[in-house]
Design a protein around this motif. Structure first.
Motif, PDB file in Angstrom:
ATOM      1  N   VAL A  60      -2.319  13.922  -1.747  1.00  0.00           N
ATOM      2  CA  VAL A  60      -1.782  15.008  -1.418  1.00  0.00           C
ATOM      3  C   VAL A  60      -1.106  15.511  -2.517  1.00  0.00           C
ATOM      4  CG1 VAL A  60      -1.490  13.952   0.978  1.00  0.00           C
ATOM      5  CG2 VAL A  60       0.728  13.983  -0.876  1.00  0.00           C
ATOM      6  N   GLU A  61      -0.620  16.979  -2.482  1.00  0.00           N
ATOM      7  CA  GLU A  61      -0.003  17.585  -3.518  1.00  0.00           C
ATOM      8  C   GLU A  61       1.379  16.811  -3.723  1.00  0.00           C
ATOM      9  OE1 GLU A  61      -0.868  19.992  -5.137  1.00  0.00           O
ATOM     10  OE2 GLU A  61      -1.915  21.316  -3.768  1.00  0.00           O
ATOM     11  N   PRO A  62       1.614  16.626  -4.850  1.00  0.00           N
ATOM     12  CA  PRO A  62       2.701  15.857  -5.507  1.00  0.00           C
ATOM     13  C   PRO A  62       4.192  16.308  -4.788  1.00  0.00           C
ATOM     14  CG  PRO A  62       1.602  16.412  -7.454  1.00  0.00           C
ATOM     15  CD  PRO A  62       0.818  17.055  -6.213  1.00  0.00           C
ATOM     16  N   PHE A  63       4.199  17.560  -4.714  1.00  0.00           N
ATOM     17  CA  PHE A  63       5.573  17.960  -3.931  1.00  0.00           C
ATOM     18  C   PHE A  63       5.855  17.458  -2.684  1.00  0.00           C
ATOM     19  CE2 PHE A  63       3.006  21.582  -2.570  1.00  0.00           C
ATOM     20  CZ  PHE A  63       3.175  21.469  -1.256  1.00  0.00           C
ATOM     21  N   ALA A  64       4.516  17.037  -1.963  1.00  0.00           N
ATOM     22  CA  ALA A  64       4.672  16.585  -0.518  1.00  0.00           C
ATOM     23  C   ALA A  64       4.974  15.121  -0.444  1.00  0.00           C
ATOM     24  CB  ALA A  64       3.341  16.928   0.244  1.00  0.00           C
ATOM     25  N   SER A  65       4.295  14.484  -1.400  1.00  0.00           N
ATOM     26  CA  SER A  65       4.342  13.001  -1.397  1.00  0.00           C
ATOM     27  C   SER A  65       5.956  12.927  -1.737  1.00  0.00           C
ATOM     28  CB  SER A  65       3.596  12.344  -2.435  1.00  0.00           C
ATOM     29  OG  SER A  65       3.709  12.701  -3.739  1.00  0.00           O
ATOM     30  N   GLU A  66       6.413  13.524  -3.009  1.00  0.00           N
ATOM     31  CA  GLU A  66       7.639  13.432  -3.366  1.00  0.00           C
ATOM     32  C   GLU A  66       9.010  13.642  -2.265  1.00  0.00           C
ATOM     33  OE1 GLU A  66       7.957  16.001  -6.658  1.00  0.00           O
ATOM     34  OE2 GLU A  66       6.869  15.097  -7.982  1.00  0.00           O
ATOM     35  N   ALA A  67       8.476  14.663  -1.430  1.00  0.00           N
ATOM     36  CA  ALA A  67       9.521  14.634  -0.403  1.00  0.00           C
ATOM     37  C   ALA A  67       9.643  13.606   0.712  1.00  0.00           C
ATOM     38  CB  ALA A  67       8.989  16.001   0.579  1.00  0.00           C
ATOM     39  N   VAL A  68       8.608  12.942   0.907  1.00  0.00           N
ATOM     40  CA  VAL A  68       8.498  11.772   1.737  1.00  0.00           C
ATOM     41  C   VAL A  68       8.974  10.569   1.041  1.00  0.00           C
ATOM     42  CG1 VAL A  68       6.769  10.199   2.697  1.00  0.00           C
ATOM     43  CG2 VAL A  68       6.455  12.389   3.009  1.00  0.00           C
ATOM     44  N   ALA A  69       8.897  10.305  -0.277  1.00  0.00           N
ATOM     45  CA  ALA A  69       9.514   9.352  -1.047  1.00  0.00           C
ATOM     46  C   ALA A  69      10.837   9.633  -1.109  1.00  0.00           C
ATOM     47  CB  ALA A  69       8.909   9.183  -2.319  1.00  0.00           C
ATOM     48  N   ALA A  70      11.253  10.668  -1.266  1.00  0.00           N
ATOM     49  CA  ALA A  70      13.019  11.013  -1.167  1.00  0.00           C
ATOM     50  C   ALA A  70      13.558  10.774   0.028  1.00  0.00           C
ATOM     51  CB  ALA A  70      13.158  12.402  -1.693  1.00  0.00           C
ATOM     52  N   ARG A  71      12.774  11.178   1.184  1.00  0.00           N
ATOM     53  CA  ARG A  71      13.310  10.836   2.228  1.00  0.00           C
ATOM     54  C   ARG A  71      13.395   9.185   2.811  1.00  0.00           C
ATOM     55  NH1 ARG A  71      15.031  13.846   6.981  1.00  0.00           N
ATOM     56  NH2 ARG A  71      15.443  12.547   8.758  1.00  0.00           N
ATOM     57  N   GLY A 128       0.855  -1.120  -0.059  1.00  0.00           N
ATOM     58  CA  GLY A 128       0.116  -0.032  -0.055  1.00  0.00           C
ATOM     59  C   GLY A 128       0.778   1.227  -0.185  1.00  0.00           C
ATOM     60  N   GLY A 129       0.233   2.469  -0.442  1.00  0.00           N
ATOM     61  CA  GLY A 129       0.909   3.660  -0.615  1.00  0.00           C
ATOM     62  C   GLY A 129       0.132   4.740   0.204  1.00  0.00           C
ATOM     63  N   GLY A 130      -0.594   4.544   1.109  1.00  0.00           N
ATOM     64  CA  GLY A 130      -1.220   5.427   1.766  1.00  0.00           C
ATOM     65  C   GLY A 130      -0.862   5.882   2.948  1.00  0.00           C
ATOM     66  N   VAL A 131      -1.374   6.576   3.812  1.00  0.00           N
ATOM     67  CA  VAL A 131      -1.163   7.090   5.241  1.00  0.00           C
ATOM     68  C   VAL A 131      -0.569   6.163   5.991  1.00  0.00           C
ATOM     69  CG1 VAL A 131      -1.715   8.305   7.233  1.00  0.00           C
ATOM     70  CG2 VAL A 131      -2.554   9.183   4.990  1.00  0.00           C
ATOM     71  N   VAL A 132      -1.376   5.146   6.292  1.00  0.00           N
ATOM     72  CA  VAL A 132      -0.917   3.849   7.024  1.00  0.00           C
ATOM     73  C   VAL A 132       0.232   3.195   6.624  1.00  0.00           C
ATOM     74  CG1 VAL A 132      -1.721   1.670   7.993  1.00  0.00           C
ATOM     75  CG2 VAL A 132      -3.496   3.651   7.812  1.00  0.00           C
ATOM     76  N   ALA A 133       0.321   3.058   5.366  1.00  0.00           N
ATOM     77  CA  ALA A 133       1.532   2.333   4.904  1.00  0.00           C
ATOM     78  C   ALA A 133       2.822   3.163   4.813  1.00  0.00           C
ATOM     79  CB  ALA A 133       1.315   2.150   3.257  1.00  0.00           C
ATOM     80  N   PRO A 155       9.300  13.740   6.005  1.00  0.00           N
ATOM     81  CA  PRO A 155       8.836  14.947   6.888  1.00  0.00           C
ATOM     82  C   PRO A 155       7.484  14.590   7.117  1.00  0.00           C
ATOM     83  CG  PRO A 155       9.244  15.680   4.725  1.00  0.00           C
ATOM     84  CD  PRO A 155      10.053  14.000   4.809  1.00  0.00           C
ATOM     85  N   GLU A 156       6.994  15.726   8.055  1.00  0.00           N
ATOM     86  CA  GLU A 156       5.653  15.842   8.122  1.00  0.00           C
ATOM     87  C   GLU A 156       4.864  16.473   7.057  1.00  0.00           C
ATOM     88  OE1 GLU A 156       4.998  15.981  13.159  1.00  0.00           O
ATOM     89  OE2 GLU A 156       4.494  17.765  11.743  1.00  0.00           O
ATOM     90  N   ILE A 157       3.627  15.903   6.735  1.00  0.00           N
ATOM     91  CA  ILE A 157       2.504  16.580   5.870  1.00  0.00           C
ATOM     92  C   ILE A 157       1.453  17.189   6.494  1.00  0.00           C
ATOM     93  CG2 ILE A 157       1.382  16.572   3.635  1.00  0.00           C
ATOM     94  CD1 ILE A 157       3.031  14.213   2.886  1.00  0.00           C
ATOM     95  N   SER A 158       1.063  18.274   6.539  1.00  0.00           N
ATOM     96  CA  SER A 158      -0.049  18.884   7.149  1.00  0.00           C
ATOM     97  C   SER A 158      -0.767  19.683   5.879  1.00  0.00           C
ATOM     98  CB  SER A 158       0.061  19.860   8.221  1.00  0.00           C
ATOM     99  OG  SER A 158       0.629  21.174   7.701  1.00  0.00           O
ATOM    100  N   SER A 159      -2.256  19.387   5.695  1.00  0.00           N
ATOM    101  CA  SER A 159      -3.074  19.806   4.768  1.00  0.00           C
ATOM    102  C   SER A 159      -4.293  20.108   5.089  1.00  0.00           C
ATOM    103  CB  SER A 159      -2.999  18.956   3.428  1.00  0.00           C
ATOM    104  OG  SER A 159      -3.549  17.817   3.732  1.00  0.00           O
ATOM    105  N   VAL A 160      -5.240  21.031   4.370  1.00  0.00           N
ATOM    106  CA  VAL A 160      -6.853  21.162   4.497  1.00  0.00           C
ATOM    107  C   VAL A 160      -7.113  21.741   3.298  1.00  0.00           C
ATOM    108  CG1 VAL A 160      -6.348  23.400   5.267  1.00  0.00           C
ATOM    109  CG2 VAL A 160      -8.313  22.321   5.953  1.00  0.00           C
ATOM    110  N   GLY A 161      -8.438  21.316   2.915  1.00  0.00           N
ATOM    111  CA  GLY A 161      -9.167  21.693   1.716  1.00  0.00           C
ATOM    112  C   GLY A 161      -8.599  20.835   0.609  1.00  0.00           C
ATOM    113  N   HIS A 162      -8.596  21.589  -0.402  1.00  0.00           N
ATOM    114  CA  HIS A 162      -8.358  20.847  -1.856  1.00  0.00           C
ATOM    115  C   HIS A 162      -6.684  21.106  -1.986  1.00  0.00           C
ATOM    116  CE1 HIS A 162     -12.285  20.576  -3.689  1.00  0.00           C
ATOM    117  NE2 HIS A 162     -12.553  21.948  -3.333  1.00  0.00           N
ATOM    118  N   THR A 163      -6.369  20.078  -2.847  1.00  0.00           N
ATOM    119  CA  THR A 163      -5.175  20.144  -3.609  1.00  0.00           C
ATOM    120  C   THR A 163      -5.296  21.170  -4.857  1.00  0.00           C
ATOM    121  OG1 THR A 163      -5.268  18.102  -4.921  1.00  0.00           O
ATOM    122  CG2 THR A 163      -4.201  17.966  -2.655  1.00  0.00           C
ATOM    123  N   ALA A 164      -4.369  21.455  -5.494  1.00  0.00           N
ATOM    124  CA  ALA A 164      -4.579  22.249  -6.775  1.00  0.00           C
ATOM    125  C   ALA A 164      -5.239  21.148  -7.796  1.00  0.00           C
ATOM    126  CB  ALA A 164      -3.406  22.579  -7.384  1.00  0.00           C
TER     127      ALA A 164
END
Length: 497
Positions: free
Chosen positions: A231-242, A198-203, A391-400
């Motif tokens: 989530v926004e691509p830049f956020a998921s990319e940061a997590v993947a890179a880490r 899986g690739g979601g939050v729990v995973a 890193p952490e991701i925090s978000s609210v509402g829509h992505t672009a």
């Protein structure tokens, strides 16, 4: 300690009779159920019952939010310390003390003893009834257990049964007894080699703490092209890179097709379930691991709820903004939290429960429902979330992308989180932020932050979105110096002519 809840019931919870009547009956005693019951009877002589077959406090308290964050936080603290001159010289350990981390986690889950939660319910005037409950007709609930009971509700029945983890029906997977989220958050043994499906939050959170706690090899198999697809691509990319920097192996565009585990044993929650397992993947390769973690989704816990007895579809539950179940007869049946499918987050379940409880109280007292407090509007494009990865991701509402899919013409304001407060927070701080602005109204409809401990930034954005604050006014919401919140100024400055 044992997770069996029977001995922790308060005296008021242990009474039994053939038939009982309450003003409000809530099925499920997690945070949403507790809040719905409390708000429905607060300041009145109304009565309420919580029916629970596991632990009062629910998934969040014992198997989700609390233990998962307790597992993640110590390594975050260690990471900050090792990047802080004046402190790092005194930090000799490269890794956390795993037994101490697990002990602290167990304190937060009260060792799976829910007696304090039961005492809270008793003090709030709420009866706790143990057993599996199901509807048997309008305003009627039957509770199975050592002392079967039939309950009747004068005003309302609230469904707050949450969700359960799903395990795909792939050849050999279920027979291999893979871990689900409950095992992962309550782990007692650290597998040397782990495969997360899986690739979601729990995973992502699970892969993060497994590696932090000492797993040598962690592989994440993701069906899609990236982690955290919502989530926004830049956020998921940061997590993947880490993750990749810390030797977590990410296999995108890949699925498990079959699993073999010759020596499988039901050793208990959080224990390694037997010998090694081999997973076959769609790209033709195999991965041998000591434990598999399935994090492919959850489904509403509606099985055996007796929905058919009140004329409802047995497969799902939908609600209106008063949290009244749609498709039924009358306004006596409600659903809050994950079970209604609107927003599978604890804080949103509690929010819905507060609205629901107030609606029940107003209807019981024949008061109008004109006030906005009686409608759950935050479920519509205003949902905040924090993902506690590194890193952490925090978000609210829509992505672009989701805003555009909703038909909005949006402008995106982006900036690195490169402010004095961030540099003071830790020497290696990196982060990025984006605001999604509706051009037609010039108000925020979304915000995303990624970086170290950015969780505390999201509430400001939530207030701005819920309050529909024009960007021109946000110039006058001055961020304190030197804090990470100064990124708000940097974001607004990208718009200057």
């Amino acid at each position: 300690m044992s997770s069996e809840p029977a001995d922790s019931a308060s005296p008021a919870s242990e009474t039994a009779s053939d038939s009982d009547t309450f003003d409000v009956i809530v099925l499920g005693a997690g945070p949403a159920g507790e809040n719905a019951a409390q708000y429905a009877i607060a300041g009145s002589d109304r009565t309420a019952a919580l029916v629970e077959h596991e632990l009062v406090g629910g998934e969040c308290s014992y198997w989700a939010c609390m233990p998962s964050k307790a597992l993640l936080r110590p390594t975050q603290v260690l990471g900050t310390a090792t990047h802080m001159p004046g402190v790092q010289q005194h930090v000799t350990a490269e890794h956390v003390d795993v037994p101490a981390v697990l002990t602290r986690r167990d304190r937060f889950t009260s060792g799976h003893d829910d007696s304090s939660q039961v005492l809270w319910a008793d003090a709030a005037g709420i009866d706790v009834i143990r057993g599996h409950a199901h509807l048997t007709g309008p305003r009627t609930v039957t509770v199975d257990g050592d002392h079967p009971r039939t309950l009747h509700a004068r005003h309302a029945v609230v469904l707050a049964t949450g969700t359960v983890a799903t395990v795909p029906d792939l050849p050999g997977l279920r027979a291999a007894l893979p871990w689900t989220s409950r095992d992962a958050t309550n782990l007692q043994q650290i597998p040397r080699r782990a495969l997360v499906i899986g690739g979601g939050v729990v995973a992502c959170e699970t892969a993060t703490w497994l590696r932090q706690l000492g797993a040598d090899e962690v592989t994440v198999v993701v069906r899609g092209p990236r982690l955290l697809a919502r989530v926004e691509p830049f956020a998921s990319e940061a997590v993947a890179a880490r993750m990749q920097t810390h030797d977590v192996r990410l296999r995108f565009g890949t699925e498990v097709t079959a699993v073999t585990r010759p020596d499988v044993r039901d050793t208990g929650v959080g224990m390694i379930h037997g010998g090694p397992a081999t997973a076959e993947l769609t790209d033709g390769t195999t991965v041998e691991v000591d434990e598999l973690v399935v994090a492919t989704g959850r489904r509403a816990a509606v099985d055996h709820l007796g929905l058919h007895t009140v004329g409802l579809d047995t497969g799902n539950v939908t609600v209106d903004d008063h949290l009244t179940v749609t498709g039924g007869d009358g306004t006596w049946l409600y659903a809050v939290g994950d079970v209604n499918g609107r927003a599978a987050l604890t804080h949103m379940g509690k929010y819905q429960a507060r609205v629901c409880g107030d609606v029940i109280a107003a209807r019981a007292e024949n008061r109008p429902l004109d006030d906005p407090r009686y409608r759950a509007g935050a479920d519509h494009g205003q949902i905040p979330q924090v993902i506690f990865t590194v890193p952490e991701i925090s978000s609210v509402g829509h992505t672009a992308d989701s805003a555009r899919d909703a038909g909005l013409d949006v402008e995106v304001l982006e900036a690195d989180i490169d402010v004095a407060g961030a540099a003071l927070h830790r020497d290696d701080f990196t982060g990025h932020a984006a605001l999604v602005v509706d051009r037609a109204t010039d108000v925020l409809v979304g915000a995303t932050f990624v970086g170290s401990e950015v969780a505390e930034l999201v509430h400001t954005a939530t207030v701005a979105i819920v309050g529909k604050v024009p960007l021109g006014l946000l110039w006058h919401a001055v961020p304190a110096y030197p804090t990470i919140s100064e990124v708000w100024l940097r974001l607004l400055e990208t718009r200057r002519p």
